[in-house]
Design a protein around this motif. Structure first.
Motif, PDB file in Angstrom:
ATOM      1  N   LYS A   3       6.786   1.465  17.633  1.00 27.39           N
ATOM      2  CA  LYS A   3       5.556   1.802  16.935  1.00 27.39           C
ATOM      3  C   LYS A   3       4.679   0.559  16.797  1.00 27.39           C
ATOM      4  O   LYS A   3       5.172  -0.569  16.821  1.00 27.39           O
ATOM      5  CB  LYS A   3       5.877   2.343  15.535  1.00 27.39           C
ATOM      6  CG  LYS A   3       6.800   3.547  15.521  1.00 27.39           C
ATOM      7  CD  LYS A   3       6.048   4.810  15.870  1.00 27.39           C
ATOM      8  CE  LYS A   3       6.812   6.042  15.450  1.00 27.39           C
ATOM      9  NZ  LYS A   3       6.854   6.233  13.998  1.00 27.39           N
ATOM     10  N   TYR A   4       3.403   0.797  16.582  1.00 27.46           N
ATOM     11  CA  TYR A   4       2.493  -0.319  16.408  1.00 27.46           C
ATOM     12  C   TYR A   4       2.568  -0.900  14.996  1.00 27.46           C
ATOM     13  O   TYR A   4       2.219  -2.049  14.782  1.00 27.46           O
ATOM     14  CB  TYR A   4       1.055   0.110  16.701  1.00 27.46           C
ATOM     15  CG  TYR A   4       0.758   0.251  18.178  1.00 27.46           C
ATOM     16  CD1 TYR A   4       0.649  -0.885  18.978  1.00 27.46           C
ATOM     17  CD2 TYR A   4       0.602   1.478  18.768  1.00 27.46           C
ATOM     18  CE1 TYR A   4       0.370  -0.782  20.324  1.00 27.46           C
ATOM     19  CE2 TYR A   4       0.326   1.607  20.121  1.00 27.46           C
ATOM     20  CZ  TYR A   4       0.209   0.473  20.887  1.00 27.46           C
ATOM     21  OH  TYR A   4      -0.061   0.572  22.220  1.00 27.46           O
ATOM     22  N   GLY A   5       2.996  -0.075  14.052  1.00 30.90           N
ATOM     23  CA  GLY A   5       3.080  -0.573  12.682  1.00 30.90           C
ATOM     24  C   GLY A   5       1.737  -0.850  12.072  1.00 30.90           C
ATOM     25  O   GLY A   5       1.576  -1.756  11.283  1.00 30.90           O
ATOM     26  N   GLN A   6       0.745  -0.048  12.462  1.00 29.66           N
ATOM     27  CA  GLN A   6      -0.586  -0.213  11.899  1.00 29.66           C
ATOM     28  C   GLN A   6      -1.020   1.100  11.274  1.00 29.66           C
ATOM     29  O   GLN A   6      -0.894   2.152  11.876  1.00 29.66           O
ATOM     30  CB  GLN A   6      -1.590  -0.607  12.988  1.00 29.66           C
ATOM     31  CG  GLN A   6      -1.291  -1.945  13.626  1.00 29.66           C
ATOM     32  CD  GLN A   6      -2.368  -2.358  14.617  1.00 29.66           C
ATOM     33  OE1 GLN A   6      -3.354  -1.666  14.795  1.00 29.66           O
ATOM     34  NE2 GLN A   6      -2.158  -3.493  15.271  1.00 29.66           N
ATOM     35  N   GLN A   7      -1.579   1.000  10.096  1.00 28.38           N
ATOM     36  CA  GLN A   7      -2.006   2.186   9.384  1.00 28.38           C
ATOM     37  C   GLN A   7      -3.417   2.562   9.806  1.00 28.38           C
ATOM     38  O   GLN A   7      -4.317   2.656   8.982  1.00 28.38           O
ATOM     39  CB  GLN A   7      -1.955   1.915   7.885  1.00 28.38           C
ATOM     40  CG  GLN A   7      -1.401   3.079   7.097  1.00 28.38           C
ATOM     41  CD  GLN A   7      -0.959   2.639   5.725  1.00 28.38           C
ATOM     42  OE1 GLN A   7      -0.487   1.514   5.582  1.00 28.38           O
ATOM     43  NE2 GLN A   7      -1.094   3.489   4.741  1.00 28.38           N
ATOM     44  N   CYS A   8      -3.560   2.763  11.102  1.00 27.83           N
ATOM     45  CA  CYS A   8      -4.844   3.102  11.702  1.00 27.83           C
ATOM     46  C   CYS A   8      -4.658   4.422  12.434  1.00 27.83           C
ATOM     47  O   CYS A   8      -3.694   4.590  13.165  1.00 27.83           O
ATOM     48  CB  CYS A   8      -5.274   2.001  12.665  1.00 27.83           C
ATOM     49  SG  CYS A   8      -6.491   2.496  13.899  1.00 27.83           S
ATOM     50  N   PRO A   9      -5.573   5.369  12.258  1.00 30.69           N
ATOM     51  CA  PRO A   9      -5.404   6.683  12.883  1.00 30.69           C
ATOM     52  C   PRO A   9      -5.208   6.591  14.388  1.00 30.69           C
ATOM     53  O   PRO A   9      -4.397   7.320  14.965  1.00 30.69           O
ATOM     54  CB  PRO A   9      -6.700   7.408  12.545  1.00 30.69           C
ATOM     55  CG  PRO A   9      -7.355   6.649  11.463  1.00 30.69           C
ATOM     56  CD  PRO A   9      -6.801   5.255  11.473  1.00 30.69           C
ATOM     57  N   LEU A  10      -5.955   5.690  15.014  1.00 28.57           N
ATOM     58  CA  LEU A  10      -5.821   5.540  16.457  1.00 28.57           C
ATOM     59  C   LEU A  10      -4.436   5.018  16.824  1.00 28.57           C
ATOM     60  O   LEU A  10      -3.786   5.527  17.739  1.00 28.57           O
ATOM     61  CB  LEU A  10      -6.896   4.586  16.986  1.00 28.57           C
ATOM     62  CG  LEU A  10      -6.824   4.269  18.468  1.00 28.57           C
ATOM     63  CD1 LEU A  10      -7.012   5.520  19.303  1.00 28.57           C
ATOM     64  CD2 LEU A  10      -7.874   3.228  18.841  1.00 28.57           C
ATOM     65  N   ALA A  11      -3.982   4.009  16.103  1.00 27.08           N
ATOM     66  CA  ALA A  11      -2.663   3.451  16.394  1.00 27.08           C
ATOM     67  C   ALA A  11      -1.573   4.490  16.156  1.00 27.08           C
ATOM     68  O   ALA A  11      -0.596   4.557  16.902  1.00 27.08           O
ATOM     69  CB  ALA A  11      -2.425   2.214  15.521  1.00 27.08           C
ATOM     70  N   ARG A  12      -1.748   5.320  15.136  1.00 22.66           N
ATOM     71  CA  ARG A  12      -0.743   6.342  14.868  1.00 22.66           C
ATOM     72  C   ARG A  12      -0.738   7.399  15.957  1.00 22.66           C
ATOM     73  O   ARG A  12       0.315   7.915  16.335  1.00 22.66           O
ATOM     74  CB  ARG A  12      -0.993   6.969  13.502  1.00 22.66           C
ATOM     75  CG  ARG A  12      -0.473   6.052  12.400  1.00 22.66           C
ATOM     76  CD  ARG A  12      -0.820   6.471  10.987  1.00 22.66           C
ATOM     77  NE  ARG A  12      -1.040   7.870  10.765  1.00 22.66           N
ATOM     78  CZ  ARG A  12      -2.112   8.366  10.133  1.00 22.66           C
ATOM     79  NH1 ARG A  12      -3.016   7.545   9.665  1.00 22.66           N
ATOM     80  NH2 ARG A  12      -2.242   9.637   9.959  1.00 22.66           N
ATOM     81  N   ALA A  13      -1.900   7.711  16.486  1.00 22.00           N
ATOM     82  CA  ALA A  13      -1.946   8.640  17.619  1.00 22.00           C
ATOM     83  C   ALA A  13      -1.231   8.033  18.817  1.00 22.00           C
ATOM     84  O   ALA A  13      -0.416   8.698  19.472  1.00 22.00           O
ATOM     85  CB  ALA A  13      -3.398   8.969  17.975  1.00 22.00           C
ATOM     86  N   LEU A  14      -1.500   6.765  19.073  1.00 24.69           N
ATOM     87  CA  LEU A  14      -0.873   6.113  20.223  1.00 24.69           C
ATOM     88  C   LEU A  14       0.623   5.938  20.021  1.00 24.69           C
ATOM     89  O   LEU A  14       1.377   5.846  20.987  1.00 24.69           O
ATOM     90  CB  LEU A  14      -1.541   4.760  20.486  1.00 24.69           C
ATOM     91  CG  LEU A  14      -2.999   4.854  20.954  1.00 24.69           C
ATOM     92  CD1 LEU A  14      -3.611   3.471  21.053  1.00 24.69           C
ATOM     93  CD2 LEU A  14      -3.090   5.574  22.289  1.00 24.69           C
ATOM     94  N   VAL A  16       2.495   8.127  19.198  1.00 17.75           N
ATOM     95  CA  VAL A  16       3.109   9.383  19.637  1.00 17.75           C
ATOM     96  C   VAL A  16       2.794   9.712  21.094  1.00 17.75           C
ATOM     97  O   VAL A  16       3.662  10.167  21.833  1.00 17.75           O
ATOM     98  CB  VAL A  16       2.635  10.546  18.735  1.00 17.75           C
ATOM     99  CG1 VAL A  16       3.314  11.835  19.136  1.00 17.75           C
ATOM    100  CG2 VAL A  16       2.938  10.230  17.285  1.00 17.75           C
ATOM    101  N   GLY A  18       1.065   7.486  23.267  1.00 18.08           N
ATOM    102  CA  GLY A  18       0.604   6.314  23.980  1.00 18.08           C
ATOM    103  C   GLY A  18       1.537   5.832  25.070  1.00 18.08           C
ATOM    104  O   GLY A  18       1.170   4.965  25.854  1.00 18.08           O
TER     105      GLY A  18
END
Lengths: 228, 228
Positions: A3-14, A16, A18
DNA sequence: CCGAATCCTGGTAGATACTG
DNA sequence: CAGTATCTACCAGGATTCGG
């Protein structure tokens, strides 16, 4: 996956979707439920263990569901959930971008009718609601319909099409790149059923590989589709 | 990078921006030109060698350009080209999807004002064209403007803002998740300049982390933003 | 301090073979 | 048909070092 470990909607999409191949699996399933081997065919180059992994991850994320087909064809199919179908606009934007700005396609690359047909999905169409057209490209069948104003494309034969159009992949590509218009395309195709309905469907597909996301602004800057 | 070898617009897009971290680099640059170390700060977790690699790949694809800032600050900055800026709609869709359907954020995850502010970009706003607002969150500055109907968000201080708003990150998050409305937010913020302009900007941001892609359908299903 | 290049380690992709 | 198992090569992740 990592996981990216960022609380950003884009990062959370990626987190899953990405990973490599994930979005292409979703692309295949946008046409409808598919069996494991169908997916392998539609994703040339993917190792079978990776396909198995991606399907498991996508199921865990609630994007894909595995279902057993009812009797007598007791085979397993994978299909998109509502969450998975919600990715359609994002894929459309990425596809539009790739069409205009992506790298030039290599002649050696694989090409399939389904991939170019998907670019017709979501285009404004004159096809009346409820009308469906079956499109046969070589041995594959697709179903064209509408939600009232926008074209929908699904895989597999239509139950009771108003018209059935048969054409070669080459003819389809030439139509969708805008290289030919409806009239010569119709001459190279076989139409069964209502000719007017067939014409409306073909008109909707014409030039779908030019412009952006179904809008016809800025024609001419698109990368040409090369035939194999 | 390894290519998919598929003559599909989506696959060609992913050939260029499908690698790990690539889209997040673009996300950072959507706020404006950034130096190498700014990017490292904005992408917690990225190894420095990967950032260097991604920047080279994105430059090769024509998405990012490296430019030397004019005197006297002779530092190198990276910025999006027109091709890179064309990715904005695709990122917006992915962000909207991640907002609604992505995995629940982990409390341990990093969070930055810029990431949540980007969700406000593209929202319909009552802000008049030409009006700009500087938003100061802790030590960071952002610039809010409009193209006439949609909000634009860029990083860095505004040259001549009509209003300057200062608030804490916590207050910003509460506003954007819809947890508080404009009035209590304004009470916890400091406004310099035109109060009406400030109010318009804050109203545009209110609830941006609910709903989808700036549209306010289906509120309430969003994943809450957790503070660190 | 900025902007990386280098080295090392572990995990993942890619290819192929194999099994219920 | 629908996957699992196994192997190799490469890439990501982390720390350190190096040149403006």
């Amino acid at each position: 996956m990592k996981k990216y470990g960022q609380q950003c909607p884009l990062a959370r999409a990626l987190d899953v979707i990405g990973e490599r191949w994930s979005l292409l699996v979703v692309r295949e399933l946008l046409l409808g439920p598919r069996r494991y081997t169908d997916l392998l065919d539609g994703l040339p180059g993917i190792p079978t263990n990776l396909l198995a992994s991606r399907l498991k991850e996508l199921q865990a994320a609630g994007i894909v569901a595995r279902r057993m087909l009812p009797r007598p064809t007791a085979v397993a199919v994978y299909e998109l959930t509502e969450i998975g179908r919600a990715l359609r606009p994002a894929l459309a934007e990425l596809r539009a971008w790739g069409q205009r700005y992506g790298p030039e396609p290599d002649e050696a690359d694989a090409i399939q009718p389904a991939w170019v047909l998907l670019s017709g999905s979501g285009r404004p169409t004159g096809l009346p609601a409820g009308r469906t057209v079956e499109l046969r490209i070589d041995t594959e069948s697709f179903q064209l319909g509408t939600d009232g104003s926008l074209l929908t494309v699904t895989g597999g034969p239509a139950p009771v099409p108003d018209a059935t159009i048969t054409m070669s992949a080459e003819t389809l590509y030439r139509l969708m790149t805008g290289e030919t218009t409806s009239a010569p395309t119709l001459r190279q195709a076989t139409v069964d059923g209502d000719p007017d309905t067939a014409r409306l469907a073909i008109d909707t597909l014409h030039g779908a590989l030019t412009g952006t996301a179904g809008n016809d602004r800025d024609k001419g800057h698109h990368a040409p589709v090369r035939l194999t």
